[in-house]
Design an enzyme around this catalytic site. Structure first.
Site, mmCIF file in Angstrom:
data_model
loop_
_atom_site.group_PDB
_atom_site.id
_atom_site.type_symbol
_atom_site.label_atom_id
_atom_site.label_comp_id
_atom_site.label_asym_id
_atom_site.label_seq_id
_atom_site.Cartn_x
_atom_site.Cartn_y
_atom_site.Cartn_z
ATOM 1 N N LYS A 45 55.654 38.857 7.382
ATOM 2 C CA LYS A 45 54.474 40.183 6.416
ATOM 3 C C LYS A 45 54.954 40.371 5.160
ATOM 4 O O LYS A 45 56.542 39.686 4.811
ATOM 5 C CB LYS A 45 54.927 41.873 7.493
ATOM 6 C CG LYS A 45 56.130 42.122 7.877
ATOM 7 C CD LYS A 45 56.210 43.016 8.335
ATOM 8 C CE LYS A 45 57.833 43.123 9.183
ATOM 9 N NZ LYS A 45 58.569 44.639 9.396
ATOM 10 N N TYR A 266 69.848 53.442 -22.242
ATOM 11 C CA TYR A 266 69.725 54.708 -21.552
ATOM 12 C C TYR A 266 70.490 55.780 -21.258
ATOM 13 O O TYR A 266 71.069 55.788 -20.529
ATOM 14 C CB TYR A 266 68.519 54.993 -20.675
ATOM 15 C CG TYR A 266 67.246 54.342 -21.507
ATOM 16 C CD1 TYR A 266 66.241 54.661 -22.387
ATOM 17 C CD2 TYR A 266 65.977 53.819 -20.893
ATOM 18 C CE1 TYR A 266 65.394 54.132 -23.051
ATOM 19 C CE2 TYR A 266 64.796 52.503 -21.253
ATOM 20 C CZ TYR A 266 64.631 53.750 -22.203
ATOM 21 O OH TYR A 266 63.626 52.884 -22.762
HETATM 22 C C1 LIG Z 1 57.849 44.571 14.846
HETATM 23 C C2 LIG Z 1 58.426 43.879 14.118
HETATM 24 N N1 LIG Z 1 58.808 42.513 14.960
HETATM 25 C C3 LIG Z 1 59.498 41.559 13.960
HETATM 26 C C4 LIG Z 1 59.945 42.539 13.008
HETATM 27 C C5 LIG Z 1 61.168 41.069 12.422
HETATM 28 O O1 LIG Z 1 61.918 41.788 11.939
HETATM 29 P P1 LIG Z 1 63.669 40.854 12.089
HETATM 30 O O2 LIG Z 1 63.124 40.772 10.062
HETATM 31 O O3 LIG Z 1 65.165 41.612 11.938
HETATM 32 O O4 LIG Z 1 63.695 39.294 12.302
HETATM 33 C C6 LIG Z 1 59.706 43.535 12.961
HETATM 34 C C7 LIG Z 1 60.297 43.400 10.775
HETATM 35 O O5 LIG Z 1 60.354 44.320 10.414
HETATM 36 C C8 LIG Z 1 58.743 43.756 13.607
HETATM 37 O O6 LIG Z 1 58.284 45.012 12.801
#
Ligand SMILES: Cc1ncc(COP(=O)(O)O)c(C=O)c1O
Length: 380
Positions: A45, A266
């Site tokens: 993601k 700035y």
């Molecule tokens: C539901 C869920 N599972 C897994 C993950 C993966 O987490 P990580 O990056 O700590 O492996 C996330 C990330 O935020 C998540 O929201």
């Protein structure tokens, strides 16, 4: 084989992020080595935490990852359209009424709300739809409240098109508090028992994110969802060997000598206390270099740590290179990564900015081209 993904020829600026696909593959095998054959969902993601979802997913697919997880339906669509055929789990579900797109793009929805069942059932037209049910065991964010599980199962049993293929939860403190994790897992196992007593047989049972995967083998069940560790970053100190996969660099585009007591940038938030050689870099908060690093952070030039002085602006950052021998226009400046045997880690940058490593990499903006390297080149 997927076609190679590289920035367009218009990516002319010297500010760029380099991503090592070799290190990504190495991290995937390191994570595999922690498991007993469980399935790995690569969490890609937020554009693979800023590393570029499509090239990262393609490389992981070529290296045998089992499945992907994204937060948004749009992120799943992007992967499908780029030729990824693996299972893609949509962690945040079908909010904003995206049920139709989930089915159209063969994405797997995480469901934690009764109302989604009726919509999917209606859209199914007799075709089976597999879902993963998410139970809230203590994250208190998304997920079906544990007390609503019996009602949910009752409703699910009336929806003949919908199959519970997965059961999942999310751990809130896998990196820092084993007791909370144990409590969450107890509740999750209670949910698992309830589900199987009612005749459901979810094959994919998962709870662990990166810290859960690294620190809690008891949370591995039949799958893990790993993001951060794939990118070589650590949720908390660990001996597990992971290699950072990104190096963020820029170059000096202007050099000047400032007299003592000269204001910089700035608001003149910095005043020189000596005659100072100042270098200007074409990178700023518009690229994701956090303004919080103003007068706090460092970059590497010729293998030396140089303080960021003055306020970081949208496109430019100024650093003190007085102590860098032979420093010249065009010299490389490394925001994080290695240079001449020295390195700055994402964790250090995060601590200077008062944030976490996750935020540093996901904040690198779209205008920073990502270059994908099979191997790290020698720097310096
Ligand atoms: C539901 C869920 N599972 C897994 C993950 C993966 O987490 P990580 O990056 O700590 O492996 C996330 C990330 O935020 C998540 O929201």
């Amino acid at each position: 084989m997927f076609p190679a993904t590289q920035p367009p020829a218009s990516a002319l600026r010297p500010t760029r992020a380099e991503v090592s696909l070799e290190a990504l593959g190495y991290n995937l095998s390191t994570i595999r080595g922690l498991l007993n054959g469980q399935k790995i969902y690569a969490v890609v993601k937020a554009d693979a935490y800023g590393h570029g979802a499509v090239p990262v997913a393609r490389h992981l697919a070529q290296n045998g990852v089992d499945a992907f997880a994204v937060a948004l339906v749009e992120e799943g669509v992007e992967l499908r359209e780029s030729g990824i055929e693996h299972e893609i789990l949509v962690l945040n579900g079908a909010y904003a009424r995206t049920h139709r797109e989930i089915l159209q793009y063969r994405l797997t929805p995480v469901v934690s709300d009764l109302s989604d069942l009726a919509v999917f059932q209606k859209l199914s037209r007799g075709r089976p739809i597999g879902i993963h049910l998410k139970v809230d065991t203590g994250m208190s964010r998304l997920g079906l409240p544990f007390c609503s599980l019996p009602d949910f199962l009752h409703e699910l049993e009336r929806c003949d098109a919908i199959r519970m293929n997965g059961l999942m939860t999310h751990l809130a403190r896998a990196d820092d508090d084993p007791e909370t994790t144990a409590e969450q897992l107890r509740l999750f196992e209670h949910a698992l028992r309830l589900v199987s007593e009612r005749g459901h047989q979810p094959l994919t049972i998962h709870a662990a994110n990166s810290p859960g995967t690294i620190r809690h083998p008891e949370a591995h069940y039949s799958a893990v969802r790993v993001g951060l560790a794939l990118y070589g970053l650590k949720p908390a100190p660990t001996e597990v060997p992971l290699r950072p996969i990104m190096r963020w660099r820029s170059e000096i585009i202007s050099l000047r000598l400032l007299a003592e007591d000269t204001g910089v940038g700035y608001c003149h938030s910095f005043k020189t206390s000596r005659q100072t050689r100042l270098a200007t870099l074409p990178i700023g908060y518009g690229d994701g270099l956090m303004r919080a690093l103003s007068n706090r952070g460092f970059v590497l030039v010729r293998g030396r740590r140089c303080p960021i002085i003055g306020n970081i602006s949208m496109d430019l950052t100024t650093v003190d290179v007085t102590d860098v021998k032979g420093c010249q226009l065009g010299d490389e400046a490394v925001i994080f990564g290695e240079q001449e045997g020295q390195s700055l880690s994402v964790d250090e940058v995060a601590s200077w900015a008062g944030t976490i490593n996750y935020e540093i990499v996901t904040s690198i903006s779209k205008r920073v081209p990502r270059f994908y390297l099979e191997k790290w080149e020698a720097h310096g």
